[in-house]
Design an enzyme around this catalytic site. Structure first.
Site, short mmCIF file in Angstrom:
data_model
loop_
_atom_site.label_atom_id
_atom_site.label_comp_id
_atom_site.label_asym_id
_atom_site.label_seq_id
_atom_site.Cartn_x
_atom_site.Cartn_y
_atom_site.Cartn_z
N HIS A 32 0.84 -1.21 0.00
CA HIS A 32 0.00 0.00 0.00
C HIS A 32 0.87 1.25 0.00
O HIS A 32 0.59 2.24 -0.69
CB HIS A 32 -0.87 0.05 1.27
N LYS A 73 -16.12 -4.29 13.04
CA LYS A 73 -16.28 -5.44 13.93
C LYS A 73 -15.14 -6.44 13.79
O LYS A 73 -14.61 -6.92 14.77
CB LYS A 73 -17.59 -6.16 13.60
N ARG A 128 -2.27 -6.05 -8.25
CA ARG A 128 -1.12 -6.93 -8.03
C ARG A 128 -1.06 -8.05 -9.05
O ARG A 128 -0.01 -8.43 -9.51
CB ARG A 128 -1.19 -7.55 -6.63
N SER A 148 -3.08 -7.50 3.22
CA SER A 148 -3.28 -7.27 4.65
C SER A 148 -3.72 -8.55 5.35
O SER A 148 -3.27 -8.85 6.46
CB SER A 148 -4.35 -6.20 4.88
#
Ligand code: PNS
Length: 166
Positions: free
Chosen positions: A22, A48, A97, A135
């Site tokens: 990123h 959440k 990517r 991530s």
């Protein structure tokens, strides 16, 4: 080239956490835009399930880019196009990517066009050394005790160590 209006780009995402991939995309954006807003999406689902809260992500990303005054970091709720319009941004930046990213990215870009005709999506390609990074993989490796120091900035690494008690 002279421009009366600065080019403002917006780089939206979950960024839970921001990876070096990123970071690479954000810094590359400054080659084609005058200012960049990194926009952390604030939805009930990411809130959440996230490793970091949206507020924590914003703080971490600010730390990572504290050397770069052309990058701002904000969170947003609701539609990306509404946030972009409110900030005077006409360019959405997304990293591509691999071909597997393409279908989802194309759908989002076209939906955003349907929602606001003036929005353009620009895809940037990260350095090949980050092409496998995500991530979710970074979270998983860190949660299982793996070394993620090559994949995230020191500030993010520190925060992950605290989160996982390492
Ligand atoms: O990093 P991600 O999770 O792939 O980012 C997805 C994101 C945040 C860019 C996308 O879900 C988004 O734009 N959310 C905001 C709500 C919205 O505008 N949805 C319609 C997009 S077509």
């Amino acid at each position: 080239m002279t421009r009366s209006n600065p080019i403002v780009a917006i780089y939206p995402g979950s960024f839970d956490p921001l990876t070096r991939g990123h970071e690479d995309i954000a810094r590359r954006t400054l080659r084609v835009a005058d200012r960049l807003i990194v926009a952390v999406a604030h939805t009930s689902t990411t809130q959440k399930r996230g490793l970091f809260s949206v507020e924590e992500r914003v703080e971490l990303i600010r730390k990572v880019f504290e050397d770069e005054d052309r990058i701002e970091v904000e969170s947003f709720e609701g539609l990306l196009v509404d946030f972009a319009r409110g900030r005077g941004a006409h360019f959405v930046i997304r990293g591509l990517r691999a071909i597997s990213d393409f279908e989802y990215e194309l759908q989002m870009a076209q939906m955003n066009q349907e929602l606001w005709r003036e929005i353009e999506t620009i895809f940037l390609v990260p350095d090949v050394e980050f092409s496998f990074l995500s991530s979710s993989l970074v979270r998983e490796v860190a949660a299982l005790g793996g070394d993620v120091s090559r994949f995230v900035s020191p500030a993010v690494l520190e925060a992950m160590k605290e989160r996982f008690g390492g």
